[in-house]
Design a protein around this motif. Structure first.
Motif, PDB file in Angstrom:
ATOM      1  N   ILE A   1      10.378   2.875  -8.909  1.00 38.77           N
ATOM      2  CA  ILE A   1       9.080   2.877  -8.240  1.00 38.77           C
ATOM      3  C   ILE A   1       8.751   1.419  -7.909  1.00 38.77           C
ATOM      4  N   ASN A   2       8.737   1.095  -6.622  1.00 37.66           N
ATOM      5  CA  ASN A   2       8.567  -0.290  -6.198  1.00 37.66           C
ATOM      6  C   ASN A   2       7.209  -0.515  -5.545  1.00 37.66           C
TER       7      ASN A   2
ATOM      8  N   SER B   1      13.288   6.169 -14.114  1.00 40.72           N
ATOM      9  CA  SER B   1      14.389   6.002 -15.064  1.00 40.72           C
ATOM     10  C   SER B   1      14.564   4.552 -15.477  1.00 40.72           C
ATOM     11  N   ASN B   2      14.249   3.618 -14.573  1.00 39.79           N
ATOM     12  CA  ASN B   2      14.420   2.197 -14.889  1.00 39.79           C
ATOM     13  C   ASN B   2      13.195   1.585 -15.564  1.00 39.79           C
ATOM     14  N   GLY B   3      12.175   2.418 -15.875  1.00 40.38           N
ATOM     15  CA  GLY B   3      10.998   1.948 -16.588  1.00 40.38           C
ATOM     16  C   GLY B   3       9.831   1.540 -15.710  1.00 40.38           C
ATOM     17  N   SER B   4      10.032   1.446 -14.393  1.00 40.83           N
ATOM     18  CA  SER B   4       8.913   1.127 -13.495  1.00 40.83           C
ATOM     19  C   SER B   4       7.978   2.329 -13.412  1.00 40.83           C
ATOM     20  N   SER B   5       6.696   2.069 -13.114  1.00 40.52           N
ATOM     21  CA  SER B   5       5.729   3.167 -13.131  1.00 40.52           C
ATOM     22  C   SER B   5       4.725   3.043 -12.007  1.00 40.52           C
ATOM     23  N   GLY B   6       3.923   4.102 -11.846  1.00 36.95           N
ATOM     24  CA  GLY B   6       2.916   4.129 -10.801  1.00 36.95           C
ATOM     25  C   GLY B   6       1.693   3.304 -11.160  1.00 36.95           C
ATOM     26  N   TRP B   7       0.925   2.928 -10.113  1.00 37.58           N
ATOM     27  CA  TRP B   7      -0.274   2.110 -10.289  1.00 37.58           C
ATOM     28  C   TRP B   7      -1.560   2.922 -10.228  1.00 37.58           C
ATOM     29  N   ASP B   8      -1.479   4.147  -9.704  1.00 36.62           N
ATOM     30  CA  ASP B   8      -2.641   5.031  -9.724  1.00 36.62           C
ATOM     31  C   ASP B   8      -3.839   4.469  -8.946  1.00 36.62           C
ATOM     32  N   ASP B   9      -3.597   3.722  -7.870  1.00 37.33           N
ATOM     33  CA  ASP B   9      -4.693   3.070  -7.151  1.00 37.33           C
ATOM     34  C   ASP B   9      -5.552   4.052  -6.360  1.00 37.33           C
TER      35      ASP B   9
ATOM     36  N   ASN C   1      12.508   3.947   2.297  1.00 37.13           N
ATOM     37  CA  ASN C   1      13.420   4.171   1.175  1.00 37.13           C
ATOM     38  C   ASN C   1      13.476   2.936   0.279  1.00 37.13           C
ATOM     39  N   ASP C   2      12.345   2.201   0.256  1.00 39.34           N
ATOM     40  CA  ASP C   2      12.268   1.021  -0.609  1.00 39.34           C
ATOM     41  C   ASP C   2      11.013   1.075  -1.482  1.00 39.34           C
ATOM     42  N   GLY C   3      10.329   2.237  -1.480  1.00 41.58           N
ATOM     43  CA  GLY C   3       9.169   2.439  -2.338  1.00 41.58           C
ATOM     44  C   GLY C   3       9.589   3.225  -3.564  1.00 41.58           C
ATOM     45  N   VAL C   4       9.345   4.525  -3.530  1.00 43.99           N
ATOM     46  CA  VAL C   4       9.796   5.399  -4.611  1.00 43.99           C
ATOM     47  C   VAL C   4      11.167   5.953  -4.237  1.00 43.99           C
ATOM     48  N   ILE C   5      12.129   5.685  -5.082  1.00 40.66           N
ATOM     49  CA  ILE C   5      13.466   6.239  -4.889  1.00 40.66           C
ATOM     50  C   ILE C   5      13.588   7.415  -5.844  1.00 40.66           C
ATOM     51  N   GLU C   6      13.742   8.625  -5.276  1.00 42.88           N
ATOM     52  CA  GLU C   6      13.668   9.830  -6.109  1.00 42.88           C
ATOM     53  C   GLU C   6      14.434  10.981  -5.498  1.00 42.88           C
ATOM     54  N   THR C   7      14.661  11.997  -6.319  1.00 43.09           N
ATOM     55  CA  THR C   7      15.143  13.291  -5.854  1.00 43.09           C
ATOM     56  C   THR C   7      14.025  14.301  -6.100  1.00 43.09           C
ATOM     57  N   ALA C   8      14.323  15.561  -5.898  1.00 48.34           N
ATOM     58  CA  ALA C   8      13.309  16.588  -6.135  1.00 48.34           C
ATOM     59  C   ALA C   8      12.929  16.694  -7.609  1.00 48.34           C
TER      60      ALA C   8
ATOM     61  N   THR D   1       0.823  -1.205   0.000  1.00 47.86           N
ATOM     62  CA  THR D   1       0.000   0.000   0.000  1.00 47.86           C
ATOM     63  C   THR D   1       0.860   1.260   0.000  1.00 47.86           C
ATOM     64  N   PHE D   2       2.163   1.107   0.090  1.00 50.57           N
ATOM     65  CA  PHE D   2       3.102   2.212  -0.098  1.00 50.57           C
ATOM     66  C   PHE D   2       3.717   2.066  -1.488  1.00 50.57           C
ATOM     67  N   GLY D   3       4.520   3.035  -1.904  1.00 52.96           N
ATOM     68  CA  GLY D   3       5.175   2.924  -3.197  1.00 52.96           C
ATOM     69  C   GLY D   3       4.205   3.002  -4.360  1.00 52.96           C
ATOM     70  N   SER D   4       4.245   2.031  -5.251  1.00 56.74           N
ATOM     71  CA  SER D   4       3.541   2.081  -6.537  1.00 56.74           C
ATOM     72  C   SER D   4       2.059   2.414  -6.421  1.00 56.74           C
ATOM     73  N   SER D   5       1.381   1.890  -5.386  1.00 53.20           N
ATOM     74  CA  SER D   5      -0.068   2.073  -5.271  1.00 53.20           C
ATOM     75  C   SER D   5      -0.478   3.535  -5.245  1.00 53.20           C
ATOM     76  N   SER D   6       0.347   4.370  -4.621  1.00 52.33           N
ATOM     77  CA  SER D   6      -0.023   5.776  -4.452  1.00 52.33           C
ATOM     78  C   SER D   6       0.630   6.697  -5.476  1.00 52.33           C
ATOM     79  N   VAL D   7       1.251   6.112  -6.486  1.00 50.60           N
ATOM     80  CA  VAL D   7       1.996   6.897  -7.472  1.00 50.60           C
ATOM     81  C   VAL D   7       1.165   7.054  -8.748  1.00 50.60           C
ATOM     82  N   PRO D   8       1.168   8.263  -9.356  1.00 48.19           N
ATOM     83  CA  PRO D   8       0.402   8.477 -10.588  1.00 48.19           C
ATOM     84  C   PRO D   8       0.840   7.542 -11.713  1.00 48.19           C
TER      85      PRO D   8
END
Length: 509
Positions: A375-376, A295-303, A362-369, A282-289
């Motif tokens: 995106i895990n 950069s590695n091709g992973s994306s958000g799930w938009d849940d 620090n194992d969900g979305v790994i990002e900078t500003a 329920t953290f990481g990908s689920s809450s990502v647009p």
């Protein structure tokens, strides 16, 4: 006569505390086998650990499906398309008994309750000290109470099964008052048997967790449907007993609550372990647009994300900044990122998202500003069920409603939460009703998006008409035209209705 027992997990490797991962799609009552393995304290410890483990799977509380029927709240909405139909149906107040995602809300608690019943029934046969056995069964009582608390708030009348029963039994649904009676009794037993802490064993329910949950139960009982307003005083007393111990304190940084596990304000939390096969999804990908690609091709799930007006009405403070994600990072052909606001025409949903659920440990979305590396979907982040601010706000509301107006102590409690959020103290001299509204609003933003908290406030205070009135025209349209009061509880899953033909479905479904 065949007898219902629980899944024997004495043989599960327990090094990671929760190592059980099984999708619960079948009837949980069919999985149960004898518990004659309960002979030693190690067996009993394993049986208790298995109760926790049954909550920490996708078919229970490890995935977004745990909140499916709570999408009627304003802090949760979902995509107008994609594969979000199950959640979208409840967002539109038009969920049905055939909704498959809702099964997690039903099956998860029941499998845990069955195992708790086996521990409660059989713990005395264990060759161990009374202290250790009491600590074990105290946790079982707490976890059974929690399961029933979620069931009765979600589905209304449910069967009361407090012992091992024949597998072919089809018990009747008990009235809501009787279910709450068992919950209260279990929590009273739990707080008597449990120690104040389990040093070095994070995640185990202790006496403070039992007291905190009992306070929340009493507060809920004071509202709809029971409206036992005399319970406000009981709620205040239980919450105050936790506050006075000084055991818990608010984290200085609100954002840090969601990037740390078992911190100073965590009273009770579900533990997860990716390496042990028990990830929190329920953290990481689920809450990502969906628009965001790393950069590695992973994306958000938009849940899930908040309704626009819920976001726009949030107080301007540091907590709001840490809660909501308002600038999306869109990857470009050259792998650079373009920053756009949440309401840009370049976004498909046109909504803000939740920032606090992105990072995990620090194992969900790994990002900078300005960039996103990965995106895990699976993290080791705990799901906090009771945070200390809930205790403070339960006390503030309950004490004011019990005495006809807020005391100085009630103001101190709510103002602790507001100070950490970066807000000024609440207006002094409020009436009991206005103070309650202010505290409920505070809880809405303190716990925005967190496992049912906002929805259960809406239910106990029958707030749906005002929530609907405040809903913006860019949300999924409500397509239910019946009696809105019938939407405060969810339908019993259709498979359960087939198994129990004597049951009557909840009104409106």
């Amino acid at each position: 006569m065949k007898t219902r027992y629980s899944i024997p997990l004495a043989f599960i490797v327990l090094a990671s505390f929760f190592g059980c991962q099984k999708k619960l799609t079948e009837d949980p009552k069919g999985n149960l086998t004898p518990v004659n393995y309960l002979k030693t304290q190690a067996d009993l410890d394993a049986a208790v650990t298995s109760i926790y483990a049954m909550y920490a799977v996708d078919g229970a509380y490890a995935f977004t499906s745990k909140s499916t029927s709570y999408f009627g709240a304003d802090d949760l909405t979902t995509d107008p398309g994609l594969n979000k139909g199950d959640m979208r149906a409840f967002d539109q107040l038009n969920g049905s008994s055939s909704n498959s995602s809702m099964n997690a809300e039903w099956n998860g608690p029941w499998t845990a309750i069955y195992q708790a019943n086996n521990v409660i029934t059989n713990y005395n046969q264990v060759n161990s000290t009374e202290t250790l056995k009491n600590q074990s069964v105290g946790q079982a009582y707490f976890l059974r109470a929690w399961g029933y608390y979620n069931l009765v708030r979600t589905f209304g009348p449910v069967p009361l099964i407090d012992k091992v029963i024949p597998v072919d039994d089809r018990p009747v649904r008990s009235d809501v008052s009787s279910v709450y009676g068992l919950i209260v009794n279990d929590l009273k037993i739990a707080k008597r048997l449990l120690p104040t802490s389990f040093p070095g064993q994070p995640g185990r329910a202790n006496q403070m967790a039992a007291r905190s949950m009992l306070a929340d139960v009493y507060l809920t009982m004071a509202g709809w449907p029971l409206k036992k307003t005399e319970n406000y005083a009981l709620a205040a007393a239980e919450a105050d007993s936790v506050i006075k111990t000084g055991t818990y304190s608010l984290m200085n940084d609100y954002a840090a609550v969601f990037t740390t596990n078992n911190n100073s304000e965590s009273v009770f939390a579900i533990q997860f372990n990716v390496g042990g096969g028990s990830p929190n999804r329920t953290f990481g990908s689920s809450s990502v647009p969906l628009d965001e690609v790393a950069s590695n091709g992973s994306s958000g799930w938009d849940d899930y994300y908040p309704e626009i007006n819920f976001f726009l009405n949030a107080p301007k403070c540091a907590r709001t900044d840490a809660t909501f994600y308002t600038t999306l990072k869109l990857i470009q052909a050259d792998k650079s990122f373009k920053l756009v606001p949440w309401n840009s025409s370049e976004t498909h949903a046109g909504h803000p998202y939740y920032k606090k659920f992105r990072a995990g440990l620090n194992d969900g979305v790994i990002e900078t500003a300005t960039t996103i590396q990965t995106i895990n979907p699976s993290t080791n982040k705990t799901t906090d069920i009771i945070r200390y601010p809930l205790v403070l706000l339960d006390y503030a509301e309950a004490s004011a409603m019990a005495t006809g107006g807020p005391s100085a102590a009630a103001y101190i409690a709510v103002n602790q939460v507001r100070t950490r959020a970066g807000l000024p103290n609440l207006t002094p001299g409020l009436s009991a009703t206005n103070f309650q509204k202010a505290v409920v609003n505070e809880r809405g933003y303190e716990f925005a998006g967190e496992f049912g908290i906002r929805w259960f406030d809406i239910v106990r205070l029958q707030m749906l008409p005002e929530i609907i009135a405040a809903r913006g025209n860019k949300e999924n349209p409500i397509n239910f035209t019946g009696d809105i009061s019938q939407r405060y509880i969810a339908p019993i899953p259709q498979n359960e209705m087939y198994r129990n033909p004597a049951w009557t479905q909840n009104p409106g479904y």
